[in-house]
Structures are given as structure tokens and as C-alpha cells.
Design a protein around this motif. Structure first.
Motif, mmCIF file in Angstrom:
data_model
loop_
_atom_site.group_PDB
_atom_site.id
_atom_site.type_symbol
_atom_site.label_atom_id
_atom_site.label_comp_id
_atom_site.label_asym_id
_atom_site.label_seq_id
_atom_site.Cartn_x
_atom_site.Cartn_y
_atom_site.Cartn_z
ATOM 1 N N PRO A 148 8.619 -3.445 -8.194
ATOM 2 C CA PRO A 148 9.807 -3.915 -7.642
ATOM 3 C C PRO A 148 10.228 -2.380 -6.777
ATOM 4 C CG PRO A 148 10.340 -3.385 -9.629
ATOM 5 C CD PRO A 148 8.904 -3.585 -9.661
ATOM 6 N N MET A 149 10.862 -2.345 -5.725
ATOM 7 C CA MET A 149 10.299 -1.243 -4.825
ATOM 8 C C MET A 149 11.394 -1.624 -3.694
ATOM 9 S SD MET A 149 6.679 -0.685 -1.592
ATOM 10 C CE MET A 149 5.867 -0.429 -2.652
ATOM 11 N N VAL A 150 12.436 -0.025 -3.622
ATOM 12 C CA VAL A 150 13.345 -0.164 -2.319
ATOM 13 C C VAL A 150 12.464 0.890 -1.112
ATOM 14 C CG1 VAL A 150 13.761 2.647 -3.480
ATOM 15 C CG2 VAL A 150 15.446 0.855 -1.673
ATOM 16 N N PHE A 151 13.305 -0.008 -0.288
ATOM 17 C CA PHE A 151 12.853 0.115 1.526
ATOM 18 C C PHE A 151 14.333 0.845 2.370
ATOM 19 C CE2 PHE A 151 8.903 -1.913 3.013
ATOM 20 C CZ PHE A 151 8.285 -2.151 2.001
ATOM 21 N N PHE A 152 13.823 2.653 2.148
ATOM 22 C CA PHE A 152 14.719 2.649 3.727
ATOM 23 C C PHE A 152 14.577 2.760 4.434
ATOM 24 C CE2 PHE A 152 15.521 7.207 5.255
ATOM 25 C CZ PHE A 152 17.480 6.868 5.044
ATOM 26 N N GLU A 153 15.637 2.224 5.451
ATOM 27 C CA GLU A 153 15.203 1.202 7.316
ATOM 28 C C GLU A 153 16.646 2.315 7.462
ATOM 29 O OE1 GLU A 153 15.077 -2.334 5.953
ATOM 30 O OE2 GLU A 153 13.150 -2.755 7.035
ATOM 31 N N CYS A 154 16.264 3.155 8.200
ATOM 32 C CA CYS A 154 16.866 3.992 9.405
ATOM 33 C C CYS A 154 16.351 4.689 10.497
ATOM 34 C CB CYS A 154 18.196 4.961 8.371
ATOM 35 S SG CYS A 154 17.790 6.732 8.113
ATOM 36 N N GLY A 155 15.573 4.331 10.947
ATOM 37 C CA GLY A 155 14.785 4.989 11.859
ATOM 38 C C GLY A 155 13.904 6.606 11.585
ATOM 39 N N ALA A 156 13.853 6.733 10.135
ATOM 40 C CA ALA A 156 13.186 7.714 9.937
ATOM 41 C C ALA A 156 11.066 7.868 10.165
ATOM 42 C CB ALA A 156 14.122 7.841 8.459
ATOM 43 N N PHE A 157 11.343 6.844 10.314
ATOM 44 C CA PHE A 157 9.907 6.098 10.219
ATOM 45 C C PHE A 157 9.469 5.035 10.812
ATOM 46 C CE2 PHE A 157 10.191 6.249 5.069
ATOM 47 C CZ PHE A 157 9.782 6.094 5.350
ATOM 48 N N TRP A 213 8.312 1.659 9.913
ATOM 49 C CA TRP A 213 8.425 1.176 8.342
ATOM 50 C C TRP A 213 6.809 0.144 8.546
ATOM 51 C CZ3 TRP A 213 9.293 1.287 3.583
ATOM 52 C CH2 TRP A 213 10.433 2.247 3.356
ATOM 53 N N ASN A 214 6.932 -0.287 9.422
ATOM 54 C CA ASN A 214 5.401 -1.433 9.921
ATOM 55 C C ASN A 214 4.263 -0.576 9.692
ATOM 56 O OD1 ASN A 214 6.607 -3.130 11.582
ATOM 57 N ND2 ASN A 214 6.338 -1.533 13.148
ATOM 58 N N LEU A 215 4.032 0.633 9.218
ATOM 59 C CA LEU A 215 3.317 1.513 8.487
ATOM 60 C C LEU A 215 3.002 0.954 7.073
ATOM 61 C CD1 LEU A 215 2.909 4.482 10.265
ATOM 62 C CD2 LEU A 215 1.591 3.268 10.482
ATOM 63 N N ILE A 216 4.110 0.874 6.378
ATOM 64 C CA ILE A 216 3.931 0.603 4.888
ATOM 65 C C ILE A 216 3.440 -0.871 4.733
ATOM 66 C CG2 ILE A 216 5.127 0.291 2.644
ATOM 67 C CD1 ILE A 216 5.347 3.055 4.062
ATOM 68 N N TYR A 217 4.200 -2.006 5.465
ATOM 69 C CA TYR A 217 4.167 -2.738 5.587
ATOM 70 C C TYR A 217 2.546 -3.703 5.901
ATOM 71 C CZ TYR A 217 8.775 -4.798 5.792
ATOM 72 O OH TYR A 217 10.940 -5.062 5.215
ATOM 73 N N LEU A 265 -4.766 5.323 0.403
ATOM 74 C CA LEU A 265 -4.178 4.370 0.977
ATOM 75 C C LEU A 265 -3.425 4.357 2.347
ATOM 76 C CD1 LEU A 265 -2.313 3.173 -2.106
ATOM 77 C CD2 LEU A 265 -4.748 2.017 -0.897
ATOM 78 N N LEU A 266 -2.464 5.808 2.479
ATOM 79 C CA LEU A 266 -2.000 5.692 4.024
ATOM 80 C C LEU A 266 -1.656 6.685 3.796
ATOM 81 C CD1 LEU A 266 0.980 4.190 4.453
ATOM 82 C CD2 LEU A 266 0.348 4.532 2.388
ATOM 83 N N LEU A 267 -0.847 7.751 5.113
ATOM 84 C CA LEU A 267 -0.869 8.703 5.885
ATOM 85 C C LEU A 267 -0.379 8.830 6.414
ATOM 86 C CD1 LEU A 267 -3.510 11.619 5.679
ATOM 87 C CD2 LEU A 267 -2.212 11.433 4.074
ATOM 88 N N ILE A 268 0.824 8.367 6.014
ATOM 89 C CA ILE A 268 2.542 9.339 7.444
ATOM 90 C C ILE A 268 3.107 10.626 7.186
ATOM 91 C CG2 ILE A 268 4.382 8.054 7.316
ATOM 92 C CD1 ILE A 268 4.202 5.461 5.714
ATOM 93 N N LYS A 269 2.005 11.159 7.811
ATOM 94 C CA LYS A 269 2.634 12.063 8.634
ATOM 95 C C LYS A 269 4.071 12.512 9.495
ATOM 96 C CE LYS A 269 -0.618 15.054 5.897
ATOM 97 N NZ LYS A 269 0.143 15.754 5.366
#
Length: 292
Positions: A187-196, A198-202, A259-263
Motif C-alpha cells: 500500500p502506498m501514499v502519493f504526495f502530490e503538490c508539484g514537488a517533483f 510524479w510521472n517518474l514514479i508511475y 530502480l530510479l533516481l529522482i535527484k
């Protein structure tokens, strides 16, 4: 009672003439006379008696002199204080939402302690609004994301990379090289407010052709952290929001760099100015102190 009336009174006292007082005040004699008459009406007494071409003080006028002097002096002291405050350098600083919430409350008192003579005004806004305010010279500097805009300078200040965060003792902590399929079962929480982005996570899950279990979508970081702390879910969160909890062991980071780097970094963004030069050293010191 008007301060101009008191000033006219004291000029007539010193020069012993309505005519001389009017010249010294760059006013007409009738204006000076009118001010004295108004003052006398307010005090319900005569302050002067005419004597030939000059005037002399009545006893009531003599008695009133120290009060008039005190009021004028207090007023002038107030003017000087206000002028001093206006001359104090006010620095207007902006920051994006996450930086406002987690770094600025630490930094502002730090900067003020180092620069007690400065006044600070702070603005919290989105990156787009901050850029607009910078271009319009409404703020001196801003802590925000990286951008490309001619003439604007940016210095990297804070690492705000996105990390996978879980609660202490979570079952994922014992696993090596976790893949997207394993994450998709949690189960996951997605924080969405323009911080980064989210397409990268998807994208991480799309590549493996799996659907993540997004149980919660929130627009407040403290809500997201609370859900994770209380073992309801896991989540990808920006580092600044979880820095303290990671240091205390209240939350734990899982390495997903394979898996991914969101720098992402927070940049001090500005046009070269005196305000930036005044604060540059203390900004660097506050960053070091904040990260310790």
C-alpha cells in the motif's frame, strides 16, 4: 492640537515677533497668527500680548513653554526613530512550499541572530510565483527548484532528492534489490503538490507492467509522513520533509537507486544584489548548521 501650532508658538517665543516667525517658517504672517489663535482657543487662554510691533508672553504662555517643548521633542524623537527604521535594510526572501515548511523556520532566526540590524520579510509561494516575483523585483532572492531564465543566478543549496520511506521494522527492510513488482504489492501514499514529477514514479511501474497500490493521495507532507509512521503504507517523499525523522529513526529509507533516481535540489535563486551579498555567508552557515 496640531504639532504645527506648537511649532509656530515656539518660533514666536524665540523671535518675539509674528512677522519674524512667519519668515523663519516660510509661512504668511496671517497663517502664523491663525495657528496661534487656534492654539489659544484649544488651551482656552491667551499666550501672547502685543507690545508695539512685538509681542510678549503672558504668564500662561510662559507656563506652557516646557509642555510645548516636551511635545515637540517627543514628536521629533518619534520621527527620528521612524526614519531609522525606514533606513534599516529589509531583505525579502521567498521559498517554495517544502523549503518554507522545513528549512526556513530554522534559517530565519539564524540569519536574524547573525544580522540583528536587518529586517526580514518572508514569502512562501510556488516556484512559478517565486520566479514572477523575482522578475518583478518583489523579492531579493528565493529558494526554489532549478530553472533556466536569462540573467538569474542559481546556487545549489539543499539536497531534496526523493526517497522511498517506510516505517521502522517494515518487511521491505530485509530485502535486497527490491524491484517494482515487489513495491507494487505494498500500500502506498502519493504526495502530490508539484514537488517533483510524479510521472517518474508511475513510469517505474509501467515499465514492469504492474499497477501500484495507491491507497492514499494527499497534498500535505505531514499527512503522508503520519500515514507511513503509523504503518498504513510506504511512500516516496522529498528528503527535506523526512530529514529529522530519518535521523531519529522514526522513519527509514530504502535504497531504490537501482530502480530510479529522482535527484532534485533547492537553489538559491537571485539577481546579483546587495541583499544577496549581505546574507551569502550566513546562508551557507545556516545550511551547514541545518544539515548537522
Amino acid at each position: 492640537m496640531n504639532i504645527d501650532h506648537l511649532e509656530a508658538f515656539m518660533y514666536v517665543v524665540h523671535l518675539q515677533s509674528f512677522h519674524k516667525a512667519s519668515k523663519a517658517l516660510f509661512l504668511s504672517q496671517p497663517t502664523v497668527t491663525a495657528r496661534i489663535k487656534t492654539l489659544e482657543r484649544e488651551l482656552n487662554t491667551e499666550l501672547f500680548e502685543r507690545q508695539g510691533r512685538g509681542v510678549i508672553l503672558t504668564q500662561q504662555g510662559k507656563d506652557f513653554i516646557p509642555y510645548a517643548q516636551q511635545i515637540i521633542q517627543t514628536f521629533n524623537d518619534g520621527k527620528q526613530q521612524m526614519k531609522h527604521r525606514e533606513n534599516q535594510h529589509e531583505i525579502v526572501i521567498g521559498a517554495n512550499i517544502i523549503t518554507s515548511q522545513y528549512f526556513i523556520p530554522f534559517a530565519l532566526p539564524f540569519w536574524k541572530t547573525q544580522n540583528p540590524e536587518l529586517r526580514f520579510k518572508f514569502v512562501s509561494a510556488t516556484n512559478d510565483v517565486l520566479l514572477e516575483k523575482l522578475l518583478n523585483k518583489q523579492i531579493d532572492m528565493a529558494f526554489m527548484k532549478q530553472l533556466t531564465s536569462e540573467g538569474i543566478q542559481q546556487d545549489s543549496m539543499l539536497d531534496n532528492s526523493v526517497r522511498l520511506i517506510v516505517s521502522p521494522g517494515h518487511s521491505l527492510l530485509g530485502k535486497q534489490m527490491i524491484d517494482a513488482k515487489v513495491l507494487a504489492e505494498e500500500p502506498m501514499v502519493f504526495f502530490e503538490c508539484g514537488a517533483f514529477d510524479w510521472n517518474l514514479i508511475y513510469k517505474l511501474f509501467e515499465v514492469e507492467q504492474v499497477e501500484p497500490r495507491i491507497e492514499f493521495k494527499v497534498d500535505h507532507l505531514e499527512v503522508a509522513k503520519s500515514l507511513i509512521k503509523n504503518k498504513h503504507c510506504i511512500g516516496f517523499l522529498p528528503y527535506l520533509s523526512v530529514k529529522d525523522e530519518l535521523a531519529k529513526g522514526e522513519l527509514v529509507e530504502i535504497d531504490t537507486s537501482h530502480l530510479l533516481l529522482i535527484k532534485q535540489h533547492v537553489y538559491l535563486t537571485y539577481f546579483q544584489s546587495e541583499a544577496v551579498e549581505l546574507l551569502r555567508k550566513d546562508i551557507n552557515r545556516s545550511i551547514n548548521a541545518f544539515l548537522d
